[in-house]
Scaffold this active site. Structure first.
Site, PDB file in Angstrom:
ATOM      1  N   ASP A 167       0.854  -1.184   0.000  1.00 54.96           N
ATOM      2  CA  ASP A 167       0.000   0.000   0.000  1.00 54.96           C
ATOM      3  C   ASP A 167       0.897   1.243   0.000  1.00 54.96           C
ATOM      4  O   ASP A 167       2.081   1.168   0.347  1.00 54.96           O
ATOM      5  CB  ASP A 167      -0.897  -0.035   1.242  1.00 54.96           C
ATOM      6  N   ASP A 176      -7.097  -1.779   3.813  1.00 52.20           N
ATOM      7  CA  ASP A 176      -6.114  -2.813   3.476  1.00 52.20           C
ATOM      8  C   ASP A 176      -6.450  -4.163   4.122  1.00 52.20           C
ATOM      9  O   ASP A 176      -5.852  -5.176   3.774  1.00 52.20           O
ATOM     10  CB  ASP A 176      -4.710  -2.391   3.947  1.00 52.20           C
TER      11      ASP A 176
END
Length: 611
Positions: free
Chosen positions: A298, A501
């Site tokens: 990420d 996430d």
């Protein structure tokens, strides 16, 4: 059981020395029978749970010794078995000491202010907003903000950082840290059960109860090892006609290095990771960490710091860069905006002395005005500052900043004159480039950046970092699908920090959460719950440390098993041919067991560079 057995054997030795051979034999037989009875009960309990282990070999060895009248050999097997269990328990306690230390430090009460007085209250009674006194040497009980001028915290138990960290008023303090300075007041921002340290304790407790796949593999192969042992023992008895050879083979197979070495090595690795500020939830996560071949990462809070930071300064005529930052930060002390906090932090890093602002007026989302050192200062967006008569020279000064994706421009005016501008961005972590290079060096063949940001910002952040793919405008579901697609390249590791996430972290072979910083707050809690590994310190390079530890621990476990089983097999063959008596075999196997456990404990040592 071991102390009682040692006392019985000491009594039998005295009887033997006194010439009471019959009494000594009876004591040996009684001691063996007592251990055997406990072991048989344990085996039946395991079978009822559907578990099958190698303890059955030890039971057969002791039972055979009693049946064939080899009472001394039976007593030695009983001592060897109970001693092996005690040695394994000691090794596991030694290996798990960093994780156990985290649990032992959990505070039970806190000193809370109420009606002008201090009262010790149970930790579960604390609520957000409570003001707490943290004395020197005490553990910070809940997450909160510093309600005082300064605090010095020892965060080594959580992050592995050896040096105390100094915090200023309003800073966020992480529960589990130890007060290494003067007493200070803390304003709780979370309940105790929701705080960082409570979450870590829950994860550690789960990690201590887990079993590595390699350890479960030992149980699955127990039946095969048992069959081989019984076949070799039966063949030795059948071809020689001597039942003592059967006993000697069984003795050398007890206990098996397969069940001793693996848990010690894996727990040692987990403990070593905890000492470096990386919490590995279970042994399976440690093993998967050693096999990663593809990485999806990420951006915000993971590849970047997750909050704006000052990256450039432009000073107008008559001003210096430091003066522009000092004036802006002095005024921004009166604002709770994230950009204001970033400027105050940047001024602190440069050691600038800030003035106390006065007559503050803030327009939410636009800017702030007030008096600083006798001057009228305005800080905010270009339109906000230009509207206060300071437009002249502004656009030309910051022309080269225009259009930069993912940046924020803060203008500063003093007494109606443009003084300068500050450029902020969510900058790439300093260690990011070296971490990605290290991943390549460890055999990772695919590096993918997956972010919800727009394409221009994603490409700007990824430039020069060597990603194989840059995926932008990703939803949480898109990230999870990306993880699934990358599995074709090998075991996938996902690194993230936020709620968005969590699906990808759960879908990956191994999820890594930035639990020590990143986007922070409950976002980190969500990602930490979904991940198998949590970085307690806000640094990506600790992940490389953990991967090296994982690889070394797994290699040591396999090495210990291979060597231990190999030596035991050679001893069994020697016993089958009558080259080793039961007592000699028992002593040899004890040496093998000690050797494999000591070798497994090598996983506690730091791995060398590149390992």
């Amino acid at each position: 059981m071991l102390p009682a057995l040692l006392l019985a054997l000491a009594a039998s030795a005295l009887a033997w020395v006194a010439g009471q051979d019959t009494l000594a034999e009876r004591i040996w037989a009684a001691a063996t029978a007592a251990v055997l009875a406990v072991l048989v009960a344990h085996i039946f309990a395991s079978l009822r749970r559907g578990a099958f282990g190698l303890d059955l070999i030890a039971a057969l060895a002791m039972g055979s010794a009693l049946a064939f009248g080899e009472n001394l050999a039976g007593a030695i097997v009983a001592l060897m078995f109970t001693g092996g269990e005690a040695l394994e328990a000691f090794a596991q306690r030694r290996a798990a000491r960093e994780m156990t230390a985290l649990l032992a430090r959990l505070p039970r009460t806190a000193s809370r202010y109420a009606d002008g007085h201090l009262a010790d209250v149970p930790l579960e009674d604390l609520a957000p907003g409570d003001r707490i006194l943290v004395r020197r040497g005490e553990v910070v009980p809940v997450d909160g903000t510093l309600d005082g001028p300064t605090a010095v915290l020892d965060q080594s138990a959580l992050t592995g950082e050896p040096l105390p960290v100094r915090h200023g008023r309003g800073d966020t303090l992480m529960s589990g840290s130890t007060n290494a300075g003067d007493p200070f007041d803390l304003r709780a921002t979370r309940a105790a059960a929701e705080s960082t340290y409570a979450g870590i304790v829950r994860l550690v407790a789960a990690a201590q109860q887990s079993r590595a796949p390699m350890a479960r593999l030992a149980d699955r192969y127990a039946l095969g090892f048992l069959v081989i042992t019984l076949a070799l023992a039966g063949a030795a008895w059948g071809f020689s006609g001597d039942p003592v050879r059967l006993l000697a083979v069984l003795v050398i197979a007890t206990p098996c290095p397969l069940i001793l070495a693996v848990p010690v090595a894996i727990i040692s690795g987990m403990s070593r990771c905890a000492g470096r500020g990386v919490l590995v939830k279970d042994g399976g996560a440690l093993e998967r960490l050693a096999k990663v071949r593809a990485v999806v990462i990420d951006k915000t809070g993971t590849l970047t710091g997750g909050r704006p930071r000052l990256v450039d300064t432009k000073a107008g005529p008559g001003f210096t860069d430091d003066e522009v930052l000092r004036l802006a930060a002095s005024l921004d002390q009166g604002s709770a905006h994230v950009v204001a906090a970033a400027l105050v932090e940047a001024a602190g890093e440069r050691g600038l002395r800030l003035d106390t602002p006065a007559q503050l007026r803030e327009e939410a989302g636009s800017g702030l005005t007030g008096q600083v050192g006798g001057h009228l200062v305005a800080v905010g967006g270009r339109g906000f500052v230009a509207a206060r008569g300071a437009a002249r020279g502004m656009d030309g000064a910051i022309a080269d900043w225009a259009g930069r994706p993912g940046t924020v421009i803060v203008a500063v005016a003093v007494d109606g004159v443009f003084a300068g501008a500050l450029l902020l961005a969510d900058a790439v972590r300093e260690e990011a480039r070296s971490v990605l290079a290290a991943l390549r060096g460890m055999g990772v063949t695919r590096l993918v950046l997956a972010t919800g940001d727009e394409e221009g910002r994603a490409q700007a952040v990824a430039a020069g970092l060597g990603f194989d793919a840059v995926l932008s405008a990703m939803t949480p579901q898109d990230k999870a699908r990306t993880v699934a697609a990358e599995r074709a390249n090998g075991p996938v590791m996902m690194i993230g920090d936020g709620v968005n996430d969590a699906p990808a972290l759960a879908a990956a072979d191994i999820g890594v959460a930035m639990g020590g910083g990143g986007s922070g707050g409950h976002a980190s809690v969500a990602s930490s719950e979904a991940a198998g590994v949590v970085l307690l310190v806000d640094r990506l390079d600790r992940l490389i440390d953990a991967m090296r530890i994982a690889r070394r621990s797994r290699a040591i476990a396999l090495q210990s098993v291979t060597a231990g089983i190999g030596l035991s097999t050679l001893g069994m063959i020697a016993a089958a041919f009558g080259l080793l008596a039961p007592v000699e075999g028992a002593l040899l196997q004890e040496v093998i067991d000690v050797a494999v456990i000591l070798n497994a404990l090598r996983a506690l040592r730091a791995p060398g560079p590149g390992r």
